[in-house]
Design a protein around this motif. Structure first.
Motif, PDB file in Angstrom:
ATOM      1  N   HIS A  75       0.842  -1.199   0.000  1.00  0.00           N
ATOM      2  CA  HIS A  75       0.000   0.000   0.000  1.00  0.00           C
ATOM      3  C   HIS A  75       0.881   1.255   0.000  1.00  0.00           C
ATOM      4  N   TRP A  76       1.961   1.202   0.751  1.00  0.00           N
ATOM      5  CA  TRP A  76       2.862   2.352   0.847  1.00  0.00           C
ATOM      6  C   TRP A  76       3.491   2.652  -0.510  1.00  0.00           C
ATOM      7  N   ARG A  77       3.869   1.579  -1.212  1.00  0.00           N
ATOM      8  CA  ARG A  77       4.424   1.768  -2.573  1.00  0.00           C
ATOM      9  C   ARG A  77       3.383   2.409  -3.479  1.00  0.00           C
ATOM     10  N   ARG A  78       2.166   1.902  -3.422  1.00  0.00           N
ATOM     11  CA  ARG A  78       1.104   2.469  -4.266  1.00  0.00           C
ATOM     12  C   ARG A  78       0.883   3.938  -3.928  1.00  0.00           C
ATOM     13  N   LEU A  79       0.906   4.265  -2.645  1.00  0.00           N
ATOM     14  CA  LEU A  79       0.718   5.664  -2.244  1.00  0.00           C
ATOM     15  C   LEU A  79       1.825   6.536  -2.823  1.00  0.00           C
ATOM     16  N   GLY A  80       3.056   6.009  -2.795  1.00  0.00           N
ATOM     17  CA  GLY A  80       4.183   6.754  -3.349  1.00  0.00           C
ATOM     18  C   GLY A  80       3.969   7.038  -4.829  1.00  0.00           C
ATOM     19  N   GLU A  81       3.483   6.011  -5.555  1.00  0.00           N
ATOM     20  CA  GLU A  81       3.230   6.196  -6.987  1.00  0.00           C
ATOM     21  C   GLU A  81       2.114   7.214  -7.208  1.00  0.00           C
ATOM     22  N   ARG A  82       1.081   7.108  -6.404  1.00  0.00           N
ATOM     23  CA  ARG A  82      -0.042   8.041  -6.573  1.00  0.00           C
ATOM     24  C   ARG A  82       0.372   9.460  -6.254  1.00  0.00           C
ATOM     25  N   LEU A  83       1.254   9.599  -5.265  1.00  0.00           N
ATOM     26  CA  LEU A  83       1.726  10.939  -4.923  1.00  0.00           C
ATOM     27  C   LEU A  83       2.452  11.552  -6.125  1.00  0.00           C
ATOM     28  N   THR A  84       3.319  10.761  -6.741  1.00  0.00           N
ATOM     29  CA  THR A  84       4.049  11.263  -7.913  1.00  0.00           C
ATOM     30  C   THR A  84       3.069  11.681  -9.003  1.00  0.00           C
ATOM     31  N   GLU A  85       2.055  10.833  -9.221  1.00  0.00           N
ATOM     32  CA  GLU A  85       1.063  11.158 -10.257  1.00  0.00           C
ATOM     33  C   GLU A  85       0.300  12.440  -9.925  1.00  0.00           C
ATOM     34  N   GLU A  86      -0.098  12.543  -8.665  1.00  0.00           N
ATOM     35  CA  GLU A  86      -0.872  13.718  -8.276  1.00  0.00           C
ATOM     36  C   GLU A  86      -0.049  14.995  -8.436  1.00  0.00           C
ATOM     37  N   VAL A  87       1.225  14.905  -8.062  1.00  0.00           N
ATOM     38  CA  VAL A  87       2.073  16.095  -8.164  1.00  0.00           C
ATOM     39  C   VAL A  87       2.238  16.485  -9.638  1.00  0.00           C
ATOM     40  N   ALA A  88       2.421  15.466 -10.495  1.00  0.00           N
ATOM     41  CA  ALA A  88       2.594  15.755 -11.928  1.00  0.00           C
ATOM     42  C   ALA A  88       1.313  16.363 -12.498  1.00  0.00           C
ATOM     43  N   ARG A  89       0.181  15.784 -12.091  1.00  0.00           N
ATOM     44  CA  ARG A  89      -1.094  16.294 -12.609  1.00  0.00           C
ATOM     45  C   ARG A  89      -1.295  17.736 -12.146  1.00  0.00           C
ATOM     46  N   HIS A  90      -0.996  17.975 -10.881  1.00  0.00           N
ATOM     47  CA  HIS A  90      -1.150  19.319 -10.340  1.00  0.00           C
ATOM     48  C   HIS A  90      -0.259  20.289 -11.112  1.00  0.00           C
ATOM     49  N   ALA A  91       0.959  19.839 -11.426  1.00  0.00           N
ATOM     50  CA  ALA A  91       1.890  20.713 -12.156  1.00  0.00           C
ATOM     51  C   ALA A  91       1.340  21.027 -13.545  1.00  0.00           C
ATOM     52  N   ARG A  92       0.696  20.030 -14.156  1.00  0.00           N
ATOM     53  CA  ARG A  92       0.110  20.277 -15.484  1.00  0.00           C
ATOM     54  C   ARG A  92      -1.044  21.267 -15.371  1.00  0.00           C
TER      55      ARG A  92
END
Ligand SMILES: Nc1nc2c(ncn2[C@@H]2O[C@H](COP(=O)(O)OP(=O)(O)OP(=O)(O)O)[C@@H](O)[C@H]2O)c(=O)[nH]1
Ligand SMILES: [Mg+2]
Length: 584
Positions: free
Chosen positions: A403-420
């Protein structure tokens, strides 16, 4: 010391036997002695031939007093089953045995009393056969007479052998002392007694009351009638509580090591043995010395959810007993699988829960708890009875690794999406991420941030321009070199092309916080915003667009979107006449 509870039908000679073995009177009440019948629990002790001590919890046999009997045997891991030679196996012989079986009591002895009145053979055979089918298994049997004293030496020797077989108590465990009596001693105040099954008590200890979480202090400690500075399990203890009024606690309460128990009023349990077709919807749950009405909700074939009328300090793995008080019937034993189960709100949740419970056996299992709970505080698990031997991911938070790994991946995605979506912002606010990932604590967001991401000023974004692809980083450097001394001049479109800054490169630089995008093809260096506010603050307020443009030494192409951005950020405010002021 070892503690053993009596069990058996009314008038079969339990108290007489305890009296004969100890020389002490287990029937404490005048009414009991007048009626020749035990009503409530009695306590007595003696030294065995080995030199060890046995303490008895003597229980009543009458069917009306089974709840008292259960409060006595609940915390005690060994039983002395008493059957009268002249009466044989009787209803409460069976009910008491069913209770011991439900609680999983595995150590016991059979005493066939009143052997002076009848041949003990048939009663012994019958009782041993009944007992053999339970958690007690094959038990030694001794024929005795409380009247003549015949068989008592053999019984003492058998008690010694039983004591030698009992598992070592865990004296490092937290204390959960189920109160079986509470009374007031003149000059000392409130005293409670109980069987200390695990852990250690000392004078001066701070404990908490299970019912109210109230802190209580051990003012004095007695065991076997003597004052002691400390008592280690297993022991009968009397605890004098400093400053706790007598009406604050009674039978069924517990004194606890602070912070080590979860108080729960809903538990998922497995029914022991072969569960009867259907349990009534309401029953009484007996655990320790407590008896609490519960509502029963069936989940799987042998699992149910119990909703308790009042919270109890229960742990994963606890054994307890369900009884139907109306029918005077022990419905069976239960083993606690989960003391903090999820609510069953959604359709199909009960069926899904049943599947989860099918996999559980009541043995605390850290990996399984993490898998199911995904994120949980170490302290919460400890209070459920699950030993924690894993590194927290942040603070005292433990996480399931997947779950922690998945959260890490989702965090990266969310940050990228936010940046876009917000290319002009220097990253995604930590709190927005916390909400987006539904995390209960900011510290978890912070722990999930890994390079090339970093936290800066409460936002998560790419580390810096250093992390930019080589050509983009070079282009940004050239912008710095050329425009550093006129920070509000934006490179013209053809200059951007020359520099190799197309839309994608600009996007990357903006995401990294290396450039600030005001509009398509209008970029400044990121410090320009703060500088602009400083310059504008030096103007007479309010100021016009034209005044701003001149002060900043720039063009409308830059000044218009720059002021709009400052408006959005709240650094400037646009007045009705289109003039602006700097907001201080
Ligand atoms: N002859 C004889 N009488 C006994 C013996 N043991 C007990 N009794 C008698 O049986 C009666 C009941 O004995 P208790 O010891 O009170 O029985 P109990 O099992 O404690 O009864 P409850 O606590 O009410 O369940 C009393 O009258 C005793 O004197 C025995 O070994 N021989
Ligand atoms: Mg008795």
């Amino acid at each position: 010391m070892f503690v053993v509870a009596t069990a058996g039908h009314v008038d079969h000679g339990k108290s007489t036997l305890v009296r004969a073995l100890t020389g002490m009177e287990p029937d404490r009440w005048a009414e009991e002695r007048r009626r020749g019948m035990t009503i409530d629990l009695g306590f007595a002790w003696t030294t065995l031939p080995s030199g060890g001590t046995v303490a008895f919890v003597d229980v009543p046999g009458h069917e009306r007093f089974v709840p008292n009997m259960l409060a006595g045997v609940g915390p005690v891991p060994a039983a002395l089953i008493v059957v009268a030679a002249d009466e044989g196996w009787k209803p409460q012989s069976a009910e008491h045995l069913a209770a011991l079986d439900a609680l999983g009591v595995a150590y016991g002895l059979l005493a066939v009393t009143r052997a002076d009145l009848a041949d003990p053979g048939p009663a012994t055979a019958h009782a041993r056969a009944e007992i053999a089918a339970t958690s007690l298994g094959a038990v030694p049997a001794v024929a005795v007479s409380g009247l003549t004293g015949a068989g008592l030496p053999e019984l003492r020797a058998a008690l010694d052998r039983l004591a030698a077989h009992l598992p070592e108590p865990v004296v490092d465990d937290p204390v959960r002392l189920w109160v079986d009596r509470s009374f007031t001693v003149r000059g000392s105040g409130t005293v409670v007694t109980g069987t200390l099954g695990a852990g250690r008590l000392r004078v001066g200890d701070e404990l908490e009351l299970a019912g109210t979480d109230e802190p209580v202090k051990v003012r004095g400690l007695h065991s076997l009638g003597e004052a002691r500075p400390e008592a280690a399990a297993v022991a009968r203890v009397a605890v004098n509580l400093r400053g706790t009024p007598r009406d604050r606690l009674g039978r069924g309460d517990a004194l606890l090591t602070p912070g080590r128990f979860h108080h729960t009023d809903v538990v998922d349990v497995r029914l022991a043995g072969d569960p009867a077709a259907a349990l009534p919807a309401t029953l009484t749950l007996h655990v320790g010395s407590a008896a609490v009405p519960v509502r029963v909700r069936p989940l799987g074939p042998d699992t149910v959810r119990l909703r308790l009328a009042r919270p109890l300090p229960l742990l994963v793995g606890d054994r307890a007993l369900l009884r139907d008080p109306g029918r005077h019937h022990v419905s069976g034993g239960v083993r606690v699988l989960d003391v903090a189960p999820p609510p069953l709100a959604r359709r199909g949740a009960a069926a899904a829960r049943a599947q989860v419970l099918a996999e559980l056996d009541g043995r605390p299992d850290l990996a399984g708890e993490l898998r199911r709970r995904r994120l949980v505080r170490a302290g919460a698990l400890v209070r459920m009875g699950v030993p924690v031997h894993a590194e927290p991911v942040a603070g005292d938070w433990l996480a399931d690794p997947a779950h922690w790994r998945r959260l890490g991946e989702r965090l990266t995605e969310e940050v990228a999406r936010h940046a876009r979506e917000h290319p002009l912002e220097p990253g995604m606010p930590v709190d927005a991420l916390r909400q987006r990932l539904a995390l209960p604590d900011r510290a978890l967001v912070e722990a999930l941030v890994r390079p090339p991401l970093r936290i800066h000023a409460g936002r998560v974004g790419a580390a810096s321009a250093d992390a930019l692809p080589e050509p983009v980083a070079r282009a940004v450097q050239r912008v710095r070199a050329e425009y550093g001394d006129r920070p509000f001049r934006a490179p013209e479109a053809d200059r951007l092309v020359d520099l190799g800054l197309g839309p994608r490169e600009i996007g990357a630089a903006v995401r990294a916080g290396a450039l600030l995008r005001l509009a398509d093809n209008v970029v400044l260096l990121p410090d320009a915003l703060d500088d602009a506010v400083r310059v504008l603050a030096g103007l007479p307020q309010p100021f016009t667009l034209s005044a701003a443009r001149q002060a900043l030494d720039t063009t409308r192409r830059v000044a218009v979107p720059l002021l709009e951005l400052l408006d959005r950020r709240g650094a400037t405010r646009r007045l009705p006449d289109d003039a602006r002021i700097v907001v201080t």
